[in-house]
Design a protein around this motif. Structure first.
Motif, PDB file in Angstrom:
ATOM      1  N   ASN A 195       0.825  -1.209   0.000  1.00 46.89           N
ATOM      2  CA  ASN A 195       0.000   0.000   0.000  1.00 46.89           C
ATOM      3  C   ASN A 195       0.859   1.259   0.000  1.00 46.89           C
ATOM      4  OD1 ASN A 195      -2.309  -1.560   0.059  1.00 46.89           O
ATOM      5  ND2 ASN A 195      -2.631  -1.337   2.267  1.00 46.89           N
ATOM      6  N   ILE A 196       1.908   1.230   0.798  1.00 50.19           N
ATOM      7  CA  ILE A 196       2.798   2.394   0.877  1.00 50.19           C
ATOM      8  C   ILE A 196       3.522   2.613  -0.452  1.00 50.19           C
ATOM      9  CG2 ILE A 196       4.942   3.225   1.941  1.00 50.19           C
ATOM     10  CD1 ILE A 196       3.883   2.024   4.591  1.00 50.19           C
ATOM     11  N   LYS A 197       3.982   1.535  -1.047  1.00 59.22           N
ATOM     12  CA  LYS A 197       4.643   1.657  -2.354  1.00 59.22           C
ATOM     13  C   LYS A 197       3.700   2.277  -3.384  1.00 59.22           C
ATOM     14  CE  LYS A 197       7.870  -2.233  -1.870  1.00 59.22           C
ATOM     15  NZ  LYS A 197       8.179  -3.620  -2.328  1.00 59.22           N
ATOM     16  N   ARG A 198       2.448   1.862  -3.345  1.00 58.13           N
ATOM     17  CA  ARG A 198       1.460   2.370  -4.297  1.00 58.13           C
ATOM     18  C   ARG A 198       1.227   3.872  -4.081  1.00 58.13           C
ATOM     19  NH1 ARG A 198      -2.354  -0.755  -2.848  1.00 58.13           N
ATOM     20  NH2 ARG A 198      -1.448  -2.527  -3.943  1.00 58.13           N
ATOM     21  N   ILE A 199       1.082   4.258  -2.833  1.00 60.87           N
ATOM     22  CA  ILE A 199       0.855   5.679  -2.530  1.00 60.87           C
ATOM     23  C   ILE A 199       2.073   6.507  -2.929  1.00 60.87           C
ATOM     24  CG2 ILE A 199       0.493   7.349  -0.667  1.00 60.87           C
ATOM     25  CD1 ILE A 199      -1.038   5.069   0.807  1.00 60.87           C
ATOM     26  N   LYS A 200       3.256   6.041  -2.578  1.00 66.31           N
ATOM     27  CA  LYS A 200       4.469   6.797  -2.902  1.00 66.31           C
ATOM     28  C   LYS A 200       4.650   6.951  -4.408  1.00 66.31           C
ATOM     29  CE  LYS A 200       7.447   6.276   1.130  1.00 66.31           C
ATOM     30  NZ  LYS A 200       8.787   5.850   1.622  1.00 66.31           N
ATOM     31  N   SER A 201       4.170   5.968  -5.162  1.00 66.08           N
ATOM     32  CA  SER A 201       4.288   6.058  -6.620  1.00 66.08           C
ATOM     33  C   SER A 201       3.354   7.109  -7.195  1.00 66.08           C
ATOM     34  CB  SER A 201       3.986   4.702  -7.254  1.00 66.08           C
ATOM     35  OG  SER A 201       2.601   4.383  -7.185  1.00 66.08           O
TER      36      SER A 201
ATOM     37  N   ASN B 214       2.095  19.962   0.554  1.00 65.78           N
ATOM     38  CA  ASN B 214       3.384  19.251   0.580  1.00 65.78           C
ATOM     39  C   ASN B 214       3.465  18.275   1.750  1.00 65.78           C
ATOM     40  OD1 ASN B 214       3.916  20.899   2.806  1.00 65.78           O
ATOM     41  ND2 ASN B 214       5.426  22.159   1.740  1.00 65.78           N
ATOM     42  N   MET B 215       2.326  18.014   2.393  1.00 67.17           N
ATOM     43  CA  MET B 215       2.264  17.038   3.481  1.00 67.17           C
ATOM     44  C   MET B 215       0.850  16.464   3.533  1.00 67.17           C
ATOM     45  SD  MET B 215       3.225  17.560   7.528  1.00 67.17           S
ATOM     46  CE  MET B 215       5.002  17.389   7.263  1.00 67.17           C
ATOM     47  N   ILE B 216       0.752  15.131   3.393  1.00 66.03           N
ATOM     48  CA  ILE B 216      -0.561  14.477   3.424  1.00 66.03           C
ATOM     49  C   ILE B 216      -0.618  13.502   4.596  1.00 66.03           C
ATOM     50  CG2 ILE B 216      -0.979  14.782   0.966  1.00 66.03           C
ATOM     51  CD1 ILE B 216      -0.144  11.858   0.544  1.00 66.03           C
ATOM     52  N   ARG B 217      -1.825  13.308   5.130  1.00 73.40           N
ATOM     53  CA  ARG B 217      -2.039  12.455   6.292  1.00 73.40           C
ATOM     54  C   ARG B 217      -2.928  11.288   5.874  1.00 73.40           C
ATOM     55  NH1 ARG B 217      -3.716  17.557   7.100  1.00 73.40           N
ATOM     56  NH2 ARG B 217      -5.867  16.881   7.457  1.00 73.40           N
ATOM     57  N   VAL B 218      -2.352  10.104   5.775  1.00 71.33           N
ATOM     58  CA  VAL B 218      -3.070   8.966   5.197  1.00 71.33           C
ATOM     59  C   VAL B 218      -3.104   7.817   6.197  1.00 71.33           C
ATOM     60  CG1 VAL B 218      -3.165   7.316   3.288  1.00 71.33           C
ATOM     61  CG2 VAL B 218      -2.355   9.651   2.880  1.00 71.33           C
ATOM     62  N   GLY B 219      -4.306   7.311   6.459  1.00 76.49           N
ATOM     63  CA  GLY B 219      -4.454   6.180   7.370  1.00 76.49           C
ATOM     64  C   GLY B 219      -5.059   4.974   6.685  1.00 76.49           C
ATOM     65  N   ARG B 220      -6.341   5.084   6.340  1.00 77.04           N
ATOM     66  CA  ARG B 220      -7.086   3.925   5.839  1.00 77.04           C
ATOM     67  C   ARG B 220      -6.441   3.293   4.614  1.00 77.04           C
ATOM     68  NH1 ARG B 220     -11.196   6.521   5.084  1.00 77.04           N
ATOM     69  NH2 ARG B 220     -11.439   6.534   2.817  1.00 77.04           N
ATOM     70  N   LYS B 221      -5.913   4.085   3.707  1.00 75.92           N
ATOM     71  CA  LYS B 221      -5.344   3.540   2.467  1.00 75.92           C
ATOM     72  C   LYS B 221      -4.034   2.793   2.729  1.00 75.92           C
ATOM     73  CE  LYS B 221      -4.804   4.742  -2.387  1.00 75.92           C
ATOM     74  NZ  LYS B 221      -4.935   5.800  -3.410  1.00 75.92           N
ATOM     75  N   ILE B 222      -3.417   3.064   3.872  1.00 78.59           N
ATOM     76  CA  ILE B 222      -2.198   2.344   4.241  1.00 78.59           C
ATOM     77  C   ILE B 222      -2.530   1.026   4.934  1.00 78.59           C
ATOM     78  CG2 ILE B 222      -0.234   2.351   5.835  1.00 78.59           C
ATOM     79  CD1 ILE B 222       0.140   5.310   5.195  1.00 78.59           C
ATOM     80  N   PHE B 223      -3.517   1.069   5.808  1.00 76.94           N
ATOM     81  CA  PHE B 223      -3.751  -0.079   6.698  1.00 76.94           C
ATOM     82  C   PHE B 223      -4.859  -1.022   6.242  1.00 76.94           C
ATOM     83  CE2 PHE B 223      -1.714   3.103   9.420  1.00 76.94           C
ATOM     84  CZ  PHE B 223      -0.713   2.340   9.997  1.00 76.94           C
ATOM     85  N   SER B 224      -5.608  -0.663   5.200  1.00 79.46           N
ATOM     86  CA  SER B 224      -6.711  -1.530   4.771  1.00 79.46           C
ATOM     87  C   SER B 224      -6.308  -2.407   3.587  1.00 79.46           C
ATOM     88  CB  SER B 224      -7.917  -0.679   4.385  1.00 79.46           C
ATOM     89  OG  SER B 224      -7.626   0.171   3.307  1.00 79.46           O
TER      90      SER B 224
END
Length: 215
Positions: free
Chosen positions: A5-11, A205-215
């Motif tokens: 999930n993190i790789k996907r978001i970072k991309s 320049n700063m995002i706060r992501v929870g559900r998309k990382i942990f689900s």
């Protein structure tokens, strides 16, 4: 899963955008998995939950506090956080200043704005912002590093975009006018799981992501 999930978001996000993983309600094991996947910034929204994780993880992450902060809980965060995002009043700034002075540290904060004027959200209203900015030069142990906002609760992307664009304009205005060392517009914290792409387009320049990382 978390790593993927993190790789996907970072991309999907530019290199200049800091990904803050919102680890509230998550187990220590899953929180550690985020760190192991290369995300150093973690956010909590309740002081009690933050302290439990801090006991285990210490200073390994850069800790962010993003929840509504009661003045009587400030002392538990001082010296432990990278950024407190949710500063919404002069009274809270006064408390952070006092507790930071006691511990001999400088605390970096963001001013939270409530541009959508939603009763369910904390934040400084636009008509009160100038009074807060005028109070900032008196602080020695607090530094304002930017602004934070939560997008409006709506499915209308145009309304969300309008709020984020307005916040970016305010951020740029303050940055252009800031001559005091207390105010340094480095971080524009806006955008969460459902709207971070809109926020980045608007200048976050700063995002706060929870559900998309942990689900």
């Amino acid at each position: 899963m978390i790593s993927d999930n993190i790789k996907r978001i970072k991309s999907e996000i530019p290199d200049f955008v800091t990904l803050v993983a919102v680890s509230k309600y998550q187990s220590i094991e899953d929180t550690k998995a985020v760190l192991d996947a290369g995300v150093d910034d973690l956010a909590e929204s309740k002081v009690q939950d933050f302290l439990k994780k801090y006991e285990v993880l210490g200073d390994r992450p850069r800790w962010h506090f993003i929840g509504h902060l009661q003045k009587n809980k400030v002392k538990y965060l001082i010296g432990k956080t990278f950024l407190i995002h949710s500063v919404d009043s002069i009274e809270l700034l006064d408390t952070i200043e006092r507790e930071s002075k006691k511990q001999g540290v400088v605390t970096d904060v963001l001013l939270q704005l409530n541009l959508a004027r939603e009763d369910s959200k904390s934040g400084i209203l636009i008509e009160d912002l100038d009074a807060v900015l005028e109070a900032l030069p008196k602080y020695q142990f607090v530094k304002v590093k930017g602004l934070m906002a939560i997008g409006p609760l709506t499915q209308n992307n145009d309304k969300i975009r309008d709020i984020f664009v307005e916040l970016k304009k305010i951020y740029d205005r303050i940055k252009g006018n800031s001559v005091d060392a207390v105010v340094q517009m480095n971080y524009l914290s806006m955008g969460m799981t459902d709207d971070y792409t809109i926020a980045i387009e608007a200048g976050s320049n700063m995002i706060r992501v929870g559900r998309k990382i942990f689900s």
